[in-house]
Design an enzyme around this catalytic site. Structure first.
Site, PDB file in Angstrom:
ATOM      1  N   CYS A   1      56.420 -24.991  23.625  1.00  0.00           N
ATOM      2  CA  CYS A   1      55.641 -25.997  22.924  1.00  0.00           C
ATOM      3  C   CYS A   1      56.338 -26.322  21.603  1.00  0.00           C
ATOM      4  O   CYS A   1      56.677 -25.413  20.838  1.00  0.00           O
ATOM      5  CB  CYS A   1      54.229 -25.475  22.664  1.00  0.00           C
ATOM      6  SG  CYS A   1      53.217 -26.575  21.648  1.00  0.00           S
TER       7      CYS A   1
ATOM      8  N   CYS B   1      53.888 -25.188  18.389  1.00  0.00           N
ATOM      9  CA  CYS B   1      53.642 -23.799  17.971  1.00  0.00           C
ATOM     10  C   CYS B   1      54.702 -22.814  18.474  1.00  0.00           C
ATOM     11  O   CYS B   1      54.664 -21.640  18.113  1.00  0.00           O
ATOM     12  CB  CYS B   1      52.258 -23.348  18.410  1.00  0.00           C
ATOM     13  SG  CYS B   1      52.063 -23.132  20.196  1.00  0.00           S
TER      14      CYS B   1
ATOM     15  N   CYS C   1      58.489 -26.042  35.569  1.00  0.00           N
ATOM     16  CA  CYS C   1      57.710 -24.995  36.219  1.00  0.00           C
ATOM     17  C   CYS C   1      56.920 -24.286  35.117  1.00  0.00           C
ATOM     18  O   CYS C   1      57.489 -23.516  34.341  1.00  0.00           O
ATOM     19  CB  CYS C   1      58.673 -24.052  36.939  1.00  0.00           C
ATOM     20  SG  CYS C   1      57.880 -22.746  37.859  1.00  0.00           S
TER      21      CYS C   1
END
Length: 142
Positions: A105, A108, A130
């Site tokens: 991400c 974060c 995936c």
């Protein structure tokens, strides 16, 4: 877990590991913060067909949409592309005796899964993101 992106800029959301442990279940913490993997074919979104948006389970950043989700039959939710822009970052991963590309991400730094290319799925990008179900949350379309 790094607190800065590969370019040296800090993530938008930075918490101590104790703070992450306070808001994530032990399984979520293991996958998202320790780069673990849930067992194949056990995840909540592996076979989901619901239209909507997938967000990071740790910070709620928008990552993928159901429009790019496809059936790869690999045991984890698969997407052929993240959202446009900088929603994810890709890092070289040489763990487990192989060279892979890890997906994190961009808000974060949490581990989401891996991306693979050239597997012959016939997707527009020839890529398979995936992603661990435990790393994401589905917000169904209204």
């Amino acid at each position: 877990m790094p607190t800065v992106k590969p370019d040296g800029t800090p993530f938008d959301i930075v918490k101590s590991e104790d703070d992450w442990k306070a808001v994530l279940s032990p399984t979520e913490y293991h996958v998202l913060r320790e780069a673990g993997t849930e067992r194949a074919f056990t995840g909540e979104y592996t076979d989901t067909k619901t239209a909507g948006t997938y967000t990071c389970r740790a910070c709620d950043a928008v990552l993928f949409t159901s429009d790019t989700k496809f059936d790869s039959h690999c045991g984890w939710p698969s997407f052929w592309s993240p959202l446009a822009g900088e929603s994810v970052i890709l890092l070289e991963d040489r763990t487990m005796g192989m060279k892979r590309v890890e997906v994190r991400c961009a808000s974060c730094g949490s581990h989401l899964g891996h991306v693979f290319e050239g597997e012959g799925y016939g997707t527009p990008t020839d890529q398979r993101y995936c992603i661990n179900s435990v790393s994401i949350k589905l917000a169904p379309a209204e």
